[in-house]
Design a protein around this motif. Sequence first.
Motif, mmCIF file in Angstrom:
data_model
loop_
_atom_site.group_PDB
_atom_site.id
_atom_site.type_symbol
_atom_site.label_atom_id
_atom_site.label_comp_id
_atom_site.label_asym_id
_atom_site.label_seq_id
_atom_site.Cartn_x
_atom_site.Cartn_y
_atom_site.Cartn_z
ATOM 1 N N LEU A 128 0.812 -1.209 0.000
ATOM 2 C CA LEU A 128 0.000 0.000 0.000
ATOM 3 C C LEU A 128 0.848 1.263 0.000
ATOM 4 C CD1 LEU A 128 -2.589 -1.235 2.634
ATOM 5 C CD2 LEU A 128 -2.959 -0.994 0.166
ATOM 6 N N GLY A 129 2.155 1.093 -0.160
ATOM 7 C CA GLY A 129 3.029 2.259 -0.221
ATOM 8 C C GLY A 129 3.172 2.980 1.105
ATOM 9 N N GLN A 130 3.003 2.244 2.203
ATOM 10 C CA GLN A 130 3.124 2.878 3.503
ATOM 11 C C GLN A 130 4.315 2.326 4.288
ATOM 12 O OE1 GLN A 130 -1.486 2.431 4.022
ATOM 13 N NE2 GLN A 130 -0.754 3.795 5.637
ATOM 14 N N ALA A 131 5.345 1.959 3.571
ATOM 15 C CA ALA A 131 6.551 1.445 4.236
ATOM 16 C C ALA A 131 7.787 1.914 3.486
ATOM 17 C CB ALA A 131 6.504 -0.078 4.324
ATOM 18 N N GLU A 132 8.024 3.212 3.514
ATOM 19 C CA GLU A 132 9.216 3.792 2.878
ATOM 20 C C GLU A 132 10.470 3.260 3.563
ATOM 21 O OE1 GLU A 132 9.027 6.362 0.460
ATOM 22 O OE2 GLU A 132 6.868 5.971 0.418
ATOM 23 N N ASN A 133 11.435 2.822 2.779
ATOM 24 C CA ASN A 133 12.703 2.362 3.365
ATOM 25 C C ASN A 133 12.523 1.248 4.384
ATOM 26 O OD1 ASN A 133 14.121 4.321 1.990
ATOM 27 N ND2 ASN A 133 13.894 5.810 3.652
ATOM 28 N N GLY A 134 11.450 0.522 4.265
ATOM 29 C CA GLY A 134 11.209 -0.526 5.248
ATOM 30 C C GLY A 134 10.701 -0.009 6.574
ATOM 31 N N GLU A 135 10.392 1.287 6.627
ATOM 32 C CA GLU A 135 9.908 1.857 7.893
ATOM 33 C C GLU A 135 8.392 1.913 7.903
ATOM 34 O OE1 GLU A 135 12.252 5.248 9.673
ATOM 35 O OE2 GLU A 135 13.146 5.176 7.668
ATOM 36 N N LEU A 136 7.809 1.509 9.021
ATOM 37 C CA LEU A 136 6.354 1.563 9.116
ATOM 38 C C LEU A 136 5.927 1.777 10.559
ATOM 39 C CD1 LEU A 136 4.910 -1.667 9.898
ATOM 40 C CD2 LEU A 136 6.754 -1.984 8.282
ATOM 41 N N LEU A 137 4.680 2.160 10.701
ATOM 42 C CA LEU A 137 4.105 2.370 12.024
ATOM 43 C C LEU A 137 3.416 1.074 12.436
ATOM 44 C CD1 LEU A 137 4.047 4.953 13.746
ATOM 45 C CD2 LEU A 137 1.633 5.158 13.119
ATOM 46 N N LEU A 138 3.700 0.621 13.633
ATOM 47 C CA LEU A 138 3.103 -0.623 14.119
ATOM 48 C C LEU A 138 2.359 -0.343 15.417
ATOM 49 C CD1 LEU A 138 3.191 -3.714 13.337
ATOM 50 C CD2 LEU A 138 4.773 -3.939 15.243
ATOM 51 N N PRO A 139 1.112 0.096 15.308
ATOM 52 C CA PRO A 139 0.383 0.518 16.508
ATOM 53 C C PRO A 139 -0.250 -0.658 17.243
ATOM 54 C CG PRO A 139 -0.810 1.132 14.521
ATOM 55 C CD PRO A 139 0.305 0.240 14.105
ATOM 56 N N LEU A 140 0.520 -1.727 17.391
ATOM 57 C CA LEU A 140 0.044 -2.894 18.131
ATOM 58 C C LEU A 140 0.828 -3.001 19.426
ATOM 59 C CD1 LEU A 140 0.120 -5.524 15.235
ATOM 60 C CD2 LEU A 140 -1.921 -4.453 16.205
ATOM 61 N N THR A 141 0.151 -3.337 20.513
ATOM 62 C CA THR A 141 0.891 -3.599 21.745
ATOM 63 C C THR A 141 1.494 -4.997 21.646
ATOM 64 O OG1 THR A 141 -0.946 -4.646 22.886
ATOM 65 C CG2 THR A 141 -0.803 -2.255 23.029
ATOM 66 N N GLN A 142 2.447 -5.262 22.497
ATOM 67 C CA GLN A 142 3.056 -6.593 22.475
ATOM 68 C C GLN A 142 2.025 -7.626 22.918
ATOM 69 O OE1 GLN A 142 6.728 -6.149 24.674
ATOM 70 N NE2 GLN A 142 7.648 -4.970 23.016
ATOM 71 N N GLU A 143 1.061 -7.196 23.651
ATOM 72 C CA GLU A 143 -0.029 -8.097 24.020
ATOM 73 C C GLU A 143 -0.853 -8.463 22.774
ATOM 74 O OE1 GLU A 143 -1.614 -7.431 27.728
ATOM 75 O OE2 GLU A 143 -2.537 -9.424 27.603
ATOM 76 N N ASP A 144 -1.122 -7.468 21.938
ATOM 77 C CA ASP A 144 -1.817 -7.751 20.680
ATOM 78 C C ASP A 144 -1.043 -8.778 19.861
ATOM 79 O OD1 ASP A 144 -3.842 -5.890 21.173
ATOM 80 O OD2 ASP A 144 -2.744 -4.263 20.211
ATOM 81 N N ILE A 145 0.249 -8.535 19.741
ATOM 82 C CA ILE A 145 1.074 -9.445 18.945
ATOM 83 C C ILE A 145 1.034 -10.843 19.544
ATOM 84 C CG2 ILE A 145 3.418 -9.887 18.098
ATOM 85 C CD1 ILE A 145 3.866 -6.889 18.061
ATOM 86 N N GLY A 146 1.049 -10.890 20.872
ATOM 87 C CA GLY A 146 0.920 -12.174 21.541
ATOM 88 C C GLY A 146 -0.404 -12.858 21.229
ATOM 89 N N ASP A 147 -1.479 -12.094 21.240
ATOM 90 C CA ASP A 147 -2.790 -12.680 20.956
ATOM 91 C C ASP A 147 -2.901 -13.142 19.503
ATOM 92 O OD1 ASP A 147 -3.630 -12.342 23.535
ATOM 93 O OD2 ASP A 147 -4.725 -10.497 23.174
ATOM 94 N N ALA A 148 -2.120 -12.534 18.647
ATOM 95 C CA ALA A 148 -2.146 -12.954 17.245
ATOM 96 C C ALA A 148 -1.259 -14.163 16.993
ATOM 97 C CB ALA A 148 -1.717 -11.801 16.332
ATOM 98 N N THR A 149 -0.243 -14.347 17.817
ATOM 99 C CA THR A 149 0.718 -15.424 17.568
ATOM 100 C C THR A 149 0.581 -16.573 18.557
ATOM 101 O OG1 THR A 149 2.319 -14.190 18.912
ATOM 102 C CG2 THR A 149 2.469 -13.932 16.529
ATOM 103 N N GLY A 150 -0.312 -16.416 19.524
ATOM 104 C CA GLY A 150 -0.463 -17.468 20.518
ATOM 105 C C GLY A 150 0.658 -17.479 21.543
ATOM 106 N N THR A 200 2.662 -15.168 25.021
ATOM 107 C CA THR A 200 2.438 -14.149 26.041
ATOM 108 C C THR A 200 3.177 -12.884 25.625
ATOM 109 O OG1 THR A 200 4.373 -14.907 27.261
ATOM 110 C CG2 THR A 200 2.245 -15.802 27.906
ATOM 111 N N SER A 201 2.710 -11.752 26.129
ATOM 112 C CA SER A 201 3.337 -10.486 25.772
ATOM 113 C C SER A 201 4.801 -10.464 26.229
ATOM 114 C CB SER A 201 2.574 -9.325 26.390
ATOM 115 O OG SER A 201 2.533 -9.464 27.789
ATOM 116 N N VAL A 202 5.063 -11.069 27.366
ATOM 117 C CA VAL A 202 6.438 -11.123 27.871
ATOM 118 C C VAL A 202 7.359 -11.821 26.876
ATOM 119 C CG1 VAL A 202 7.913 -12.080 29.669
ATOM 120 C CG2 VAL A 202 5.715 -11.089 30.277
ATOM 121 N N HIS A 203 6.887 -12.936 26.370
ATOM 122 C CA HIS A 203 7.731 -13.686 25.445
ATOM 123 C C HIS A 203 7.844 -12.975 24.099
ATOM 124 C CE1 HIS A 203 10.143 -17.199 25.108
ATOM 125 N NE2 HIS A 203 9.574 -17.579 23.974
ATOM 126 N N VAL A 204 6.786 -12.296 23.686
ATOM 127 C CA VAL A 204 6.862 -11.495 22.467
ATOM 128 C C VAL A 204 7.981 -10.470 22.609
ATOM 129 C CG1 VAL A 204 5.697 -9.694 21.120
ATOM 130 C CG2 VAL A 204 4.457 -11.765 21.780
#
Lengths: 228, 228
Positions: free
Chosen positions: B153-175, B177-181
Amino acid sequence: MRLSGAEQAALRDLESQERTWRRGSVVVREGEALREMFVVRSGWLHSSAMLGNGSRQIMRFYFCGDMPGLGALAFRDSPETLTAVTDLGMGAFSREKLGALVCEHPRLGALLLMCAVAERISMADRLASIGRTSARARVAALLCEVYHSMKRLGQAENGELLLPLTQEDIGDATGLTSVHVNRMMRRLGEAGVIERNGSNLKVTNEEGLCAEAHFIDRTPTDLGWLPG
Amino acid sequence: MRLSGAEQAALRDLESQERTWRRGSVVVREGEALREMFVVRSGWLHSSAMLGNGSRQIMRFYFCGDMPGLGALAFRDSPETLTAVTDLGMGAFSREKLGALVCEHPRLGALLLMCAVAERISMADRLASIGRTSARARVAALLCEVYHSMKRLGQAENGELLLPLTQEDIGDATGLTSVHVNRMMRRLGEAGVIERNGSNLKVTNEEGLCAEAHFIDRTPTDLGWLPG
DNA sequence: CGCACCTTTGAATGAGATCAAAGATGGTGG
DNA sequence: CCACCATCTTTGATCTCATTCAAAGGTGCG
């Protein structure tokens, strides 16, 4: 939903080219060119994929009435391997045939779309099971899924059914090792929810099994949005 | 695939009812009656479900052009919660409208079917990731998925992007814990594949990230089966 | 009968979870 | 503009569930 005669005939035509496979044989292998899709008429099968690290993930099981191989609609090469779990009979048809069917009978297209959507949801349930539940619950969920399918097809008298899966298969479907699957099955047996005897499985406590599995029945409802 | 003018107009009509949501707000909650579906126009969101045991599983992310809420085609009540990850704009439409569209423009129905099928496959990839890969690979896969979408979508110039997810979110998406993420992200940083700065993420070694993630690019091909 | 393959069980190991607490960060109201 | 509070990130210590490794029974098939 009520289908017209022409629609019914078109559907029946799809499964007219029946072919059979022996238990354990591979219908399509991951990466092979794939020009066909199927409708299961008897028996069941599963789809799986290998990962770079050598392990296998079984994605889902297909029972009578399901349509494996729809991946052909989106990808030239098969993204998954289809393997017969039991002796198997399926109707085969080409993408072009499906394309023509959808264009001539748009309501069938909508019906297929609904099936694909329902399938995505049940995939999501599996994702939640593997991502967020204990080994024991995952095994229970696998058994629960197969049991419900067999029951729906009238192949589970008294809760008894044939489960021609190795514990390694079950592990590949649940993201566990076969060793740990074995322990979990034994414990489910000890808890009195199942009884095992070779590849015969008896569900002795259906409610208990569903509870262990966090099972959610997803019977599609509501086709009222389809025109006449 | 080439669309006729009428087909294009019908598609555009679908997204004409635009609505907006603030970052973090809930679009639809699991179990609520659901009569609408959406087309994402700006921003992104995710779908999730709660399990009996109180934990959450994030199923997938939706970006510009994706269609969340299709579950409404098969179920009366929403099987999943949709939550805005960023500020969000979506076109909303009813099931009846989609039903009519499919019947008037069967080729669009086929196109939707293809999208649903492709979505199922990418769901299968996620299943394999969670079921059969290490914590580190799962986190890498999540980042890889988001990164590729943003790039497209052209929203990652130079490989840079905004990731407005908490580590808890990432944990919930990957199965996980946020600590381990947290630990896994730090390790990915140390390995030189990413750099982090608050909610800014920079992919410094794209190949490396894809390799860690066992990433498979699933660009749908081959629409040749659709009639003229 | 013998050989493959599958199941079962034990013991040791390890990846990831849990528990706990100290820094960052950012949004809000004073 | 600053102080405060809630939320998020980071790190350490410990624990547990599942994996790994290993080997002994079963089972069915050729």
